[in-house]
Scaffold this motif. Structure first.
Motif, PDB file in Angstrom:
ATOM      1  N   LYS A 180       1.400   2.398  -6.890  1.00 18.01           N
ATOM      2  CA  LYS A 180       0.899   1.554  -7.988  1.00 18.01           C
ATOM      3  C   LYS A 180      -0.129   2.287  -8.855  1.00 18.01           C
ATOM      4  O   LYS A 180      -0.044   2.271 -10.072  1.00 18.01           O
ATOM      5  N   ASP A 188      -8.889  -3.359  -6.738  1.00 19.31           N
ATOM      6  CA  ASP A 188      -9.737  -2.778  -5.679  1.00 19.31           C
ATOM      7  C   ASP A 188     -11.001  -2.149  -6.269  1.00 19.31           C
ATOM      8  O   ASP A 188     -12.096  -2.345  -5.745  1.00 19.31           O
ATOM      9  N   MET A 194       0.861  -1.190   0.000  1.00 24.05           N
ATOM     10  CA  MET A 194       0.000   0.000   0.000  1.00 24.05           C
ATOM     11  C   MET A 194       0.893   1.234   0.000  1.00 24.05           C
ATOM     12  O   MET A 194       1.890   1.268   0.723  1.00 24.05           O
ATOM     13  N   PHE A 214     -13.141 -10.672   1.480  1.00 20.75           N
ATOM     14  CA  PHE A 214     -12.493  -9.751   0.536  1.00 20.75           C
ATOM     15  C   PHE A 214     -11.481 -10.505  -0.332  1.00 20.75           C
ATOM     16  O   PHE A 214     -11.420 -10.327  -1.551  1.00 20.75           O
ATOM     17  N   ARG A 215     -10.686 -11.372   0.300  1.00 22.97           N
ATOM     18  CA  ARG A 215      -9.651 -12.114  -0.453  1.00 22.97           C
ATOM     19  C   ARG A 215     -10.275 -13.049  -1.488  1.00 22.97           C
ATOM     20  O   ARG A 215      -9.697 -13.288  -2.548  1.00 22.97           O
ATOM     21  N   GLY A 241      -4.184  -4.699  -5.631  1.00 24.55           N
ATOM     22  CA  GLY A 241      -4.184  -4.378  -4.204  1.00 24.55           C
ATOM     23  C   GLY A 241      -2.939  -4.982  -3.559  1.00 24.55           C
ATOM     24  O   GLY A 241      -2.409  -5.998  -4.050  1.00 24.55           O
ATOM     25  N   GLY A 242      -2.483  -4.367  -2.483  1.00 19.29           N
ATOM     26  CA  GLY A 242      -1.217  -4.772  -1.858  1.00 19.29           C
ATOM     27  C   GLY A 242      -1.154  -6.219  -1.393  1.00 19.29           C
ATOM     28  O   GLY A 242      -0.074  -6.789  -1.264  1.00 19.29           O
ATOM     29  N   GLY A 243      -2.328  -6.828  -1.150  1.00 18.83           N
ATOM     30  CA  GLY A 243      -2.319  -8.174  -0.572  1.00 18.83           C
ATOM     31  C   GLY A 243      -2.497  -9.302  -1.579  1.00 18.83           C
ATOM     32  O   GLY A 243      -2.624 -10.459  -1.186  1.00 18.83           O
ATOM     33  N   ARG A 254       5.608  -9.931   3.735  1.00 22.78           N
ATOM     34  CA  ARG A 254       5.286  -9.957   2.312  1.00 22.78           C
ATOM     35  C   ARG A 254       6.483  -9.805   1.371  1.00 22.78           C
ATOM     36  O   ARG A 254       6.367 -10.157   0.195  1.00 22.78           O
ATOM     37  N   ARG A 295      -7.503   2.798   4.638  1.00 22.03           N
ATOM     38  CA  ARG A 295      -6.970   1.441   4.537  1.00 22.03           C
ATOM     39  C   ARG A 295      -7.199   0.676   5.841  1.00 22.03           C
ATOM     40  O   ARG A 295      -6.556   0.953   6.850  1.00 22.03           O
ATOM     41  N   PRO A 296      -8.100  -0.311   5.802  1.00 22.86           N
ATOM     42  CA  PRO A 296      -8.487  -1.000   7.040  1.00 22.86           C
ATOM     43  C   PRO A 296      -7.311  -1.643   7.782  1.00 22.86           C
ATOM     44  O   PRO A 296      -7.269  -1.616   9.013  1.00 22.86           O
ATOM     45  N   LEU A 297      -6.335  -2.181   7.043  1.00 15.91           N
ATOM     46  CA  LEU A 297      -5.240  -2.895   7.715  1.00 15.91           C
ATOM     47  C   LEU A 297      -4.299  -1.956   8.468  1.00 15.91           C
ATOM     48  O   LEU A 297      -3.524  -2.386   9.317  1.00 15.91           O
TER      49      LEU A 297
HETATM   50  C1  S3P Z   1      -4.492  -4.233   0.997  1.00 12.54           C
HETATM   51  C2  S3P Z   1      -4.207  -3.190   0.136  1.00 12.54           C
HETATM   52  C3  S3P Z   1      -5.234  -2.298  -0.412  1.00 12.54           C
HETATM   53  C4  S3P Z   1      -6.592  -3.006  -0.457  1.00 12.54           C
HETATM   54  C5  S3P Z   1      -6.927  -3.557   0.889  1.00 12.54           C
HETATM   55  C6  S3P Z   1      -5.891  -4.578   1.387  1.00 12.54           C
HETATM   56  C7  S3P Z   1      -3.388  -5.067   1.523  1.00 12.54           C
HETATM   57  O1  S3P Z   1      -4.887  -1.886  -1.732  1.00 12.54           O
HETATM   58  O2  S3P Z   1      -6.603  -4.025  -1.418  1.00 12.54           O
HETATM   59  O3  S3P Z   1      -7.056  -2.489   1.786  1.00 12.54           O
HETATM   60  O4  S3P Z   1      -3.656  -6.159   2.050  1.00 12.54           O
HETATM   61  O5  S3P Z   1      -2.211  -4.641   1.386  1.00 12.54           O
HETATM   62  P1  S3P Z   1      -3.712  -0.781  -2.033  1.00 12.54           P
HETATM   63  O6  S3P Z   1      -2.411  -1.520  -2.035  1.00 12.54           O
HETATM   64  O7  S3P Z   1      -4.072  -0.298  -3.401  1.00 12.54           O
HETATM   65  O8  S3P Z   1      -3.803   0.260  -0.980  1.00 12.54           O
END
Ligand code: S3P
Length: 169
Positions: free
Chosen positions: A15, A34, A11, A57-58, A79-81, A137, A118-120
């Motif tokens: 990107k 996203d 995040m 979400f995943r 997305g970052g994950g 990661r 960003r919830p995380l």
């Molecule tokens: C996440 C990154 C977010 C989004 C979600 C989870 C992550 O996207 O998919 O909040 O797990 O790193 P960005 O990387 O675009 O912020």
């Protein structure tokens, strides 16, 4: 068949901005995983995490990646994950060149500390959370085809480097 440009990274690595600029220069369409998830679910990522949880979400993220990976000649802003699932990376690589935008936790923290969506990272110690997630990661992101230094505030360097690698591929 033209390959996709796939952008992965933490995040705040830049990107989305880099994806938009690549899109402008290559005249190629951008798809953000996203944005696709939000469109399908009719609510924000934040709400999906809150109401249905991260595991849900995943699952949706995986479906979106499966579908986007079938395209060609597009830019996929992930997305970052996404790297948390090995299947995601495998799918993205079938028709895509994967670029890891690498930025240090300190840089990421400075970029996102005033953001709240960003919830995380909505935790008492966001910098600690970034460092922990980053450690977990890093080995996953490193499975990308190319690692691009994204620490600089300007996106010009990463954009030029990605274009060069893409055109020579
Ligand atoms: C996440 C990154 C977010 C989004 C979600 C989870 C992550 O996207 O998919 O909040 O797990 O790193 P960005 O990387 O675009 O912020």
């Amino acid at each position: 068949m033209k390959k996709n440009i796939v952008l992965i990274g933490f995040m705040g690595a830049g990107k989305s901005m880099i994806a938009e600029e690549l899109s402008r220069r290559l005249k190629a369409q951008v798809f953000s995983t996203d944005a696709q998830i939000e469109e399908r679910q009719g609510c924000s990522i934040d709400e999906i995490f809150k109401i249905k949880g991260e595991a849900y979400f995943r699952e949706i993220e995986k479906e979106v990646i499966e579908e986007l990976s079938l395209r060609c000649g597009v830019i996929i802003d992930c997305g970052g994950g996404v790297v948390l699932s090995e299947e995601n990376l495998q799918n993205l690589k079938v028709n895509g060149i994967v670029f890891y935008l690498e930025a240090m936790p300190e840089v990421i923290y400075q970029r996102i500390k005033s953001e709240t969506h960003r919830p995380l990272l909505r935790v008492p110690d966001p910098f600690g959370a970034i460092k922990k997630l980053y450690q977990q990661r890093s080995p996953l992101y490193s499975q990308a085809d190319h690692v691009i230094d994204a620490n600089d505030a300007s996106i010009e360097g990463p954009v030029v480097e990605i274009l060069k690698l893409y055109k020579n591929s």
